[in-house]
Design a protein around this motif. Structure first.
Motif, PDB file in Angstrom:
ATOM      1  N   UNK A 192       0.957  -1.135  -0.185  1.00  0.00           N
ATOM      2  CA  UNK A 192      -0.060  -0.048  -0.142  1.00  0.00           C
ATOM      3  C   UNK A 192       1.033   1.239  -0.030  1.00  0.00           C
ATOM      4  N   UNK A 193       0.651   2.110  -0.952  1.00  0.00           N
ATOM      5  CA  UNK A 193       1.650   3.189  -1.292  1.00  0.00           C
ATOM      6  C   UNK A 193       1.066   4.657  -0.793  1.00  0.00           C
ATOM      7  N   UNK A 194       1.772   5.699  -0.694  1.00  0.00           N
ATOM      8  CA  UNK A 194       1.421   6.961  -0.608  1.00  0.00           C
ATOM      9  C   UNK A 194       0.922   7.628  -1.886  1.00  0.00           C
ATOM     10  N   UNK A 195      -0.201   8.218  -1.816  1.00  0.00           N
ATOM     11  CA  UNK A 195      -0.752   8.832  -2.997  1.00  0.00           C
ATOM     12  C   UNK A 195      -0.472  10.263  -3.138  1.00  0.00           C
ATOM     13  N   UNK A 196       0.909  10.721  -3.283  1.00  0.00           N
ATOM     14  CA  UNK A 196       1.387  11.910  -3.296  1.00  0.00           C
ATOM     15  C   UNK A 196       2.187  12.545  -2.272  1.00  0.00           C
ATOM     16  N   UNK A 197       2.813  13.564  -2.471  1.00  0.00           N
ATOM     17  CA  UNK A 197       3.882  14.138  -1.631  1.00  0.00           C
ATOM     18  C   UNK A 197       3.033  14.745  -0.199  1.00  0.00           C
TER      19      UNK A 197
ATOM     20  N   UNK B 234       9.333   9.747   0.303  1.00  0.00           N
ATOM     21  CA  UNK B 234      10.172  10.716   0.013  1.00  0.00           C
ATOM     22  C   UNK B 234      11.147  11.032   0.903  1.00  0.00           C
ATOM     23  N   UNK B 235      12.371  11.645   0.422  1.00  0.00           N
ATOM     24  CA  UNK B 235      13.675  11.928   0.856  1.00  0.00           C
ATOM     25  C   UNK B 235      14.211  10.670   1.734  1.00  0.00           C
ATOM     26  N   UNK B 236      14.543  10.687   2.917  1.00  0.00           N
ATOM     27  CA  UNK B 236      15.312   9.686   3.642  1.00  0.00           C
ATOM     28  C   UNK B 236      14.644   8.226   3.610  1.00  0.00           C
ATOM     29  N   UNK B 237      13.265   8.384   3.379  1.00  0.00           N
ATOM     30  CA  UNK B 237      12.232   7.173   3.803  1.00  0.00           C
ATOM     31  C   UNK B 237      12.130   6.526   2.127  1.00  0.00           C
ATOM     32  N   UNK B 238      12.548   7.106   1.150  1.00  0.00           N
ATOM     33  CA  UNK B 238      12.378   6.727  -0.216  1.00  0.00           C
ATOM     34  C   UNK B 238      13.155   5.297  -0.323  1.00  0.00           C
ATOM     35  N   UNK B 239      12.774   4.139  -0.741  1.00  0.00           N
ATOM     36  CA  UNK B 239      13.190   2.916  -0.935  1.00  0.00           C
ATOM     37  C   UNK B 239      14.355   3.026  -1.566  1.00  0.00           C
TER      38      UNK B 239
ATOM     39  N   UNK C 224      16.654   5.449  -2.588  1.00  0.00           N
ATOM     40  CA  UNK C 224      17.577   6.046  -1.819  1.00  0.00           C
ATOM     41  C   UNK C 224      17.923   5.420  -0.739  1.00  0.00           C
ATOM     42  N   UNK C 225      17.263   4.707   0.006  1.00  0.00           N
ATOM     43  CA  UNK C 225      17.801   3.947   1.150  1.00  0.00           C
ATOM     44  C   UNK C 225      18.877   2.963   0.824  1.00  0.00           C
ATOM     45  N   UNK C 226      18.631   2.402  -0.397  1.00  0.00           N
ATOM     46  CA  UNK C 226      19.437   1.101  -0.957  1.00  0.00           C
ATOM     47  C   UNK C 226      20.560   1.667  -1.338  1.00  0.00           C
ATOM     48  N   UNK C 227      20.495   2.836  -2.116  1.00  0.00           N
ATOM     49  CA  UNK C 227      21.550   3.472  -2.831  1.00  0.00           C
ATOM     50  C   UNK C 227      22.572   4.016  -1.776  1.00  0.00           C
ATOM     51  N   UNK C 228      22.086   4.562  -0.557  1.00  0.00           N
ATOM     52  CA  UNK C 228      23.105   5.135   0.409  1.00  0.00           C
ATOM     53  C   UNK C 228      23.958   4.238   1.029  1.00  0.00           C
ATOM     54  N   UNK C 229      23.499   2.646   1.079  1.00  0.00           N
ATOM     55  CA  UNK C 229      24.267   1.622   1.690  1.00  0.00           C
ATOM     56  C   UNK C 229      24.991   1.045   0.683  1.00  0.00           C
ATOM     57  N   UNK C 230      24.476   0.934  -0.635  1.00  0.00           N
ATOM     58  CA  UNK C 230      25.509   0.170  -1.821  1.00  0.00           C
ATOM     59  C   UNK C 230      25.516   1.049  -2.807  1.00  0.00           C
TER      60      UNK C 230
ATOM     61  N   UNK D 189      -2.102  -5.783   7.802  1.00  0.00           N
ATOM     62  CA  UNK D 189      -1.529  -4.312   8.442  1.00  0.00           C
ATOM     63  C   UNK D 189      -0.341  -4.551   8.903  1.00  0.00           C
ATOM     64  N   UNK D 190       0.356  -3.320   8.918  1.00  0.00           N
ATOM     65  CA  UNK D 190       1.546  -3.433   9.497  1.00  0.00           C
ATOM     66  C   UNK D 190       2.053  -2.024   9.117  1.00  0.00           C
ATOM     67  N   UNK D 191       3.081  -1.490  10.022  1.00  0.00           N
ATOM     68  CA  UNK D 191       3.774  -0.248   9.961  1.00  0.00           C
ATOM     69  C   UNK D 191       4.771   0.035   8.806  1.00  0.00           C
ATOM     70  N   UNK D 192       4.665   0.680   7.661  1.00  0.00           N
ATOM     71  CA  UNK D 192       5.501   0.652   6.629  1.00  0.00           C
ATOM     72  C   UNK D 192       6.177   1.888   6.268  1.00  0.00           C
ATOM     73  N   UNK D 193       7.176   2.309   6.838  1.00  0.00           N
ATOM     74  CA  UNK D 193       7.752   3.515   6.629  1.00  0.00           C
ATOM     75  C   UNK D 193       8.725   3.911   5.620  1.00  0.00           C
ATOM     76  N   UNK D 194       9.218   3.068   5.061  1.00  0.00           N
ATOM     77  CA  UNK D 194      10.107   2.862   3.980  1.00  0.00           C
ATOM     78  C   UNK D 194       9.469   2.234   2.788  1.00  0.00           C
ATOM     79  N   UNK D 195       9.284   3.071   1.495  1.00  0.00           N
ATOM     80  CA  UNK D 195       8.561   2.206   0.496  1.00  0.00           C
ATOM     81  C   UNK D 195       8.985   3.185  -0.718  1.00  0.00           C
ATOM     82  N   UNK D 196       8.613   2.404  -2.049  1.00  0.00           N
ATOM     83  CA  UNK D 196       8.989   3.281  -3.157  1.00  0.00           C
ATOM     84  C   UNK D 196       8.105   4.559  -3.453  1.00  0.00           C
TER      85      UNK D 196
END
Length: 475
Positions: A90-95, A133-138, A140-146, A123-130
């Motif tokens: 389930x994704x965010x529908x806009x900024x 935005x910003x630091x919670x963008x999926x 971006x999170x992967x690129x920062x580590x690898x 149901x579950x808390x999903x803070x990081x997703x495609x």
């Protein structure tokens, strides 16, 4: 000068891969086989299309609190407890909505096998997703580590306990930006953002997909296109032995081991138009990257032609709005076959099964899977050796007599299907709405003596062709 530089760069990027075409071809390690095999599991064949899954997922999101903040993510097929299932975060529908919601409330599961089941929301808390935005963008999170890894694709898949992870296929390019080499996967915990890299072959068992559909198509394209190097593909090249994968009909399904596979049909290269028959078909293991090409294919329709035949058949042409979707190629009862879900909009209407011999294509239809396969058995049995199909053991109509020890019904979207067990027989039998004397099965009770006529092809549940209850008053 800038324009010239850009044109030069474009030309280099366009033609540079030709200089190492042989290496691109060798990325694909292909095992060739001469004989068709039943490599897909027909018990778990996908019947729900992405469009149908989207409609079910949308209905499920409407039940979530603050539903207007959210939308469906991409639908991907995975193996959940032995069943082919669509997962969709389930994704965010806009900024602005992302700022209000903070996190998404979970993910949807939708059966790809059962057309009658709706979506279930885990149901579950999903803070990081495609869609974050910003630091919670999926990504971006992967690129920062690898930072040195290229990300081929990512999808959501739950582990054995139902806990969701984003699985990203990562790797590097063979040269510059050509030739995707898969190194492994990165798993991301969508609640905490924690990441872990697993080299290829070391990923958890529950991970179904380390090679993406796009990577599989890329490998098949290199293998078929550069079979004799780049010169064979030049403007003056003969294009000898070149094979073209049908990217519009590349399908996802299971093999009999429960592993995810991509199935694609191949045609020969033509200077004008598209070939209407296959020269072979390929199977790509989504987890291991193993590739198998079956070249023992002659006089078999392409997926596009099979779909066209289904749409032109008497079964579909008399119902406005009914359309055949893309089908999957199988070898069923020894015959080349496409199984094609039929829909009207996003609603399932039934199954068209196409006998895909190009010399004598045939189409049968059923409102349920049992009905469609019962009709297809009859078709194959009737063709005999006329079309090169030799009826196997089990194609003859067999009579079974006995007392009913159990009977129950299932209310499916296209009517009731009755399931029964007959004394002294280990098989389960099904009677669907397409069988005459359906009223007899409705009135049947445990202990009644019945006569069933079936063509038993070793399925676990055998469709009944003719049903008689000996204990009901004669009509």
């Amino acid at each position: 000068m800038l324009g010239i530089a850009l044109i030069v760069a474009w030309v280099i990027m366009l033609f540079y891969p030709l200089t190492f075409a042989e290496k691109l071809h060798d990325l694909a390690k292909v095992d060739k086989k001469n004989k068709l095999e039943e490599v897909q599991d027909i018990k778990t064949m996908p019947l729900v299309t992405v469009k149908m899954a989207d409609a079910k997922g949308d209905a499920a999101i409407n039940k979530i609190a603050n539903a207007s903040y959210f939308t469906e993510g991409e639908y991907r097929l995975t193996n959940i407890n032995g069943e082919l299932t669509y997962t969709s975060p389930i994704e965010m529908d806009g900024f602005f909505k992302a700022g209000k919601a903070e996190y998404t409330p979970g993910y949807n599961l939708i059966s790809a096998i059962s057309t009658d089941k709706g979506a279930s929301t885990v149901k579950g808390k999903m803070l990081y997703a495609p869609s974050q935005y910003l630091d919670y963008d999926l990504e971006r999170t992967i690129r920062k580590k690898y930072p040195k890894k290229i990300i081929n694709d990512s999808y959501l898949e739950p582990n054995e306990d139902g806990k969701p992870f984003f699985v990203a296929s990562v790797g590097h390019y063979l040269k510059y930006r050509s030739g995707s080499v898969v190194d492994g996967v990165v798993l991301v915990n969508p609640e905490t953002g924690d990441t872990k890299y697993y080299p290829l072959g070391k990923e958890p068992k529950w991970v179904d997909r380390t090679f993406t559909l796009e990577t599989a198509l890329e490998y098949w394209t290199y293998w078929g296109k550069y079979v004799h190097g780049w010169k064979n593909q030049s403007l003056i090249g003969a294009k000898k032995d070149v094979l073209i994968p049908n990217e519009d009909n590349m399908q996802v399904t299971f093999n009999e081991k429960g592993e995810l596979i991509y199935v694609v049909d191949f045609t020969r290269a033509k200077s004008k138009g598209n070939s209407k028959t296959l020269v072979g078909y390929g199977v790509f293991n989504a987890k291991t990257g193993e590739m198998t090409y079956y070249k023992g294919v002659t006089s078999v329709l392409t997926g596009k032609e099979a779909k066209s035949n289904a749409n032109a058949s008497e079964f579909l042409s008399k119902y406005p709005g009914w359309k055949a979707t893309n089908g999957i190629f199988y070898t069923i009862y020894g015959a080349p076959t496409y199984v094609i879900p039929v829909t009207k909009g996003s609603k399932f209407q039934g199954i068209a099964i196409v006998y895909a011999n190009s010399d004598n294509p045939q189409v049968v239809f059923g409102k349920t899977k049992d009905e469609a396969f019962r009709n297809y058995k009859k078709l194959i049995a009737s063709l005999g050796k006329v079309s090169g199909v030799t009826p196997q053991k089990g194609f003859e109509l067999k009579e079974i007599k006995g007392k009913v020890t159990r009977i129950n019904d299932a209310n499916l979207s296209n009517g009731y299907v009755f399931y029964l067990i007959v004394e002294g027989n280990a098989k389960r039998f099904s009677v669907d709405p397409g069988v005459s004397a359906l009223s007899d099965i409705v009135l049947t009770n445990v202990g009644d003596r019945v006569v069933l006529k079936v063509m038993d092809m070793d399925e676990e549940v055998v469709p009944v062709d003719q049903f008689t209850n000996l204990d009901l008053p004669k009509k």
